[in-house]
Design an enzyme around this catalytic site. Structure first.
Site, PDB file in Angstrom:
ATOM      1  N   LYS A  10     -12.749   3.278   1.414  1.00 62.21           N
ATOM      2  CA  LYS A  10     -11.638   2.860   2.284  1.00 62.21           C
ATOM      3  C   LYS A  10     -10.464   2.351   1.439  1.00 62.21           C
ATOM      4  CE  LYS A  10      -9.126   1.866   5.795  1.00 62.21           C
ATOM      5  NZ  LYS A  10      -8.431   0.664   5.814  1.00 62.21           N
ATOM      6  N   HIS A  48      -8.759   5.334   0.123  1.00 61.69           N
ATOM      7  CA  HIS A  48      -8.028   5.915   1.266  1.00 61.69           C
ATOM      8  C   HIS A  48      -6.675   5.221   1.391  1.00 61.69           C
ATOM      9  CE1 HIS A  48      -6.618   5.435   5.416  1.00 61.69           C
ATOM     10  NE2 HIS A  48      -7.098   6.637   5.669  1.00 61.69           N
ATOM     11  N   ASN A  49      -6.693   3.898   1.322  1.00 58.28           N
ATOM     12  CA  ASN A  49      -5.438   3.156   1.465  1.00 58.28           C
ATOM     13  C   ASN A  49      -4.505   3.408   0.285  1.00 58.28           C
ATOM     14  OD1 ASN A  49      -6.680   2.160   3.736  1.00 58.28           O
ATOM     15  ND2 ASN A  49      -6.073   0.055   3.378  1.00 58.28           N
ATOM     16  N   SER A  74     -10.739   3.109   9.470  1.00 59.49           N
ATOM     17  CA  SER A  74      -9.325   3.507   9.402  1.00 59.49           C
ATOM     18  C   SER A  74      -8.861   4.113  10.705  1.00 59.49           C
ATOM     19  CB  SER A  74      -9.090   4.508   8.276  1.00 59.49           C
ATOM     20  OG  SER A  74      -7.711   4.858   8.265  1.00 59.49           O
TER      21      SER A  74
HETATM   22  C1  6PG Z   1      -5.984   2.085   8.137  1.00 57.58           C
HETATM   23  C2  6PG Z   1      -4.927   1.328   7.406  1.00 57.58           C
HETATM   24  C3  6PG Z   1      -5.046  -0.138   7.639  1.00 57.58           C
HETATM   25  C4  6PG Z   1      -3.808  -0.885   7.148  1.00 57.58           C
HETATM   26  C5  6PG Z   1      -3.965  -1.349   5.724  1.00 57.58           C
HETATM   27  C6  6PG Z   1      -2.824  -1.182   4.815  1.00 57.58           C
HETATM   28  O1  6PG Z   1      -6.612   2.860   7.461  1.00 57.58           O
HETATM   29  O2  6PG Z   1      -6.123   1.918   9.336  1.00 57.58           O
HETATM   30  O3  6PG Z   1      -5.031   1.569   6.033  1.00 57.58           O
HETATM   31  O4  6PG Z   1      -6.244  -0.563   7.102  1.00 57.58           O
HETATM   32  O5  6PG Z   1      -2.693  -0.158   7.331  1.00 57.58           O
HETATM   33  O6  6PG Z   1      -4.304  -2.694   5.843  1.00 57.58           O
HETATM   34  O7  6PG Z   1      -2.016  -2.268   4.911  1.00 57.58           O
HETATM   35  P1  6PG Z   1      -0.849  -2.700   3.925  1.00 57.58           P
HETATM   36  O8  6PG Z   1       0.150  -1.594   3.922  1.00 57.58           O
HETATM   37  O9  6PG Z   1      -0.344  -3.916   4.626  1.00 57.58           O
HETATM   38  O10 6PG Z   1      -1.438  -3.009   2.598  1.00 57.58           O
END
Ligand code: 6PG
Length: 466
Positions: A184, A187-188, A130
């Site tokens: 992860k 996290h998202n 991330s």
């Molecule tokens: C990170 C982000 C990165 C990206 C995701 C979310 O932790 O660096 O989470 O992985 O922003 O892919 O993307 P979306 O908003 O397009 O689902």
């Protein structure tokens, strides 16, 4: 040139940035890419670091360029592309070599791939990365899933390139196979919720108080100097200052209000539901993105249902406290999903470690994660963040503001799905007795499902079946 310590395959935004980060730490890195024409411009663009980069046109060359045991980090689109590259590379590897998937992979795929590679004596590390491009280049937060042996082999390089929080590297071996990718994913999910909370509060200032974007940006900038300090607040403050070079309007005003998504938020929600939970704020954020992209329908509805909204006149401090309460509740929901998945998959995830490695490098890094890490260190009652004394105290002080904001927003017709979902969850959890007794009665009346009785053992039926 000697051998390289690690290979990076995939020179898109994240792969390029990670390869430069590795080279910048004095570590030789071999690089490859499906479109071979990307490789030379990448090496040329690396400037002084080019001497540490081994350009490899074919995957065979990349494998041959590596020290033993070989470690190859794939930074390619999740899904079929990763399976295809595993098929291509595994015949070239020897037992003990390590394949790392640094993409936003579905953790179910990671579990399957780890088992398949283990059968061949290979290590498979599912690596959550991330921090976007800047994090990857200068120090990401790294969430590692894999065997102890795999971790031992990748730890030196990953520790060297990770972000630092007060000198501590933001990388940890969190558990076997899919653990890193699952963390992860959550996290998202929290990222989705935090972004939605910010958008809702921005919306109240923009549409409820008619504040111009730059003025709202100044509010976020002030908040970034206090307990709400975070990367997302910081970039929000900066975004709101920008003007569109084409029209001179605030940049944010010329961007279509239809949010995209790539899957990780949806996976968090699906997993939460599968685990018998509800991460309702993450669900709300996901749903709000889906609704946002139905722009044409919303425009038709505005004409037919009426799109007027009322004034929302709330002090900046009230909005700030509501934001803090909502951010805290969203994290608490995310950590509940982690705890449930940990027990389901036998991962032994350590929530304090996860909070710690999220304190720098990643998108959700924030001042609040210090308090969350401390709360988990102390071991909150029932493992629940909202029951940790410090956190419960913070909620007690800030939830009244969240209630005031949700009341004012809904009264004025402003949609605040994440804020209201957070408040509903808080109000549900703070009551030892709810209203599901009636649902149990209904289930029994229409389907003889039976119910538990207060203070009595066993399964019971209502008098409607007498
Ligand atoms: C990170 C982000 C990165 C990206 C995701 C979310 O932790 O660096 O989470 O992985 O922003 O892919 O993307 P979306 O908003 O397009 O689902």
């Amino acid at each position: 040139m000697g051998k390289a310590r690690i290979g990076v395959y995939g020179l898109g935004t994240m792969g390029s940035a990670l390869a430069l980060n590795i080279a910048g730490r004095g570590i030789d890195v071999a690089v490859g890419n499906r479109e071979t024409e990307w490789i030379t411009p990448f090496v040329t663009g690396a400037g002084d670091l080019a001497g540490r980069i081994h350009a490899c046109d074919r995957i065979e060359d990349l494998v041959a360029a590596l020290d033993l045991p070989r470690v190859i980090l794939f930074m390619i689109p999740a899904g079929a592309a990763m399976d295809a590259m595993i098929d291509a590379v595994t015949p070239l590897l020897a037992p003990g070599d390590v394949v790392i998937d640094g993409g936003n992979a579905d953790f179910h795929d990671t579990i399957r791939r780890a088992a398949a590679l283990a059968d061949k004596g290979l290590e498979f590390v599912g690596l959550g990365v991330s921090g976007g491009e800047d994090g990857a280049r200068h120090g990401p937060s790294l969430m590692v899933g894999g065997s102890d042996a795999g971790w031992q082999r990748v730890a030196p390089v990953l520790t060297a390139i990770a972000a630092r929080h007060e000198g501590q590297p933001c990388v940890a071996h969190l558990g076997p196979d899919g653990a890193g990718h699952f963390v992860k994913t959550v996290h998202n999910g929290i990222e989705y919720a935090d972004m939605q909370i910010i958008a809702e509060i921005y919306g109240l200032m923009r549409n409820g108080a008619a504040m111009p974007p730059a003025e709202i940006g100044a509010v976020f900038a002030r908040w970034n100097a206090g307990p709400l300090r975070s990367y997302l607040v910081e970039i929000t403050a900066r975004i709101l200052e920008y003007l569109d070079p084409e029209t001179g309007h605030p940049m944010v005003d010329v961007i279509t209000d239809a949010a995209g998504q790539k899957g990780t938020g949806r996976w968090t929600v699906i997993e939460a539901v599968r685990l018998g939970q509800s991460a309702s704020m993450i669900e709300a954020a996901l749903g709000a993105r889906a609704w946002s992209s139905e722009k044409a329908t919303r425009q038709a509805a505005e004409a037919c249902l009426g799109g007027e909204v009322g004034t929302v006149d709330l002090p900046e401090e009230t909005l700030a406290e509501a934001f803090l309460a909502a951010r805290l509740l969203a994290h608490a929901q995310g950590f509940r999903v982690l705890a449930q998945a940990s027990s389901d998959h036998d991962w032994a995830l350590a929530p304090a470690t996860i909070a710690r490695i999220w304190r720098a490098g990643c998108i959700i890094r924030s001042a609040l994660l210090d308090e969350i890490a401390d709360a988990f260190d102390a071991g909150p009652p029932r493992g629940e963040l909202i029951l940790a004394p410090g956190i419960a105290g913070l909620l007690g002080r800030t939830v009244p503001a969240l209630r005031a904001v949700v009341t004012a927003a809904t009264g004025g017709g402003h949609a605040v799905p994440a804020l209201s979902a957070g408040l509903a969850w808080y109000d549900t959890m703070r009551r030892g007795h709810g209203s599901a007794n009636l649902i149990q009665a209904q289930r029994d009346m229409f389907g003889r499902h039976g119910f538990a009785r207060l203070g009595q053992a066993g399964r019971h039926h209502g008098p409607w079946w007498a």
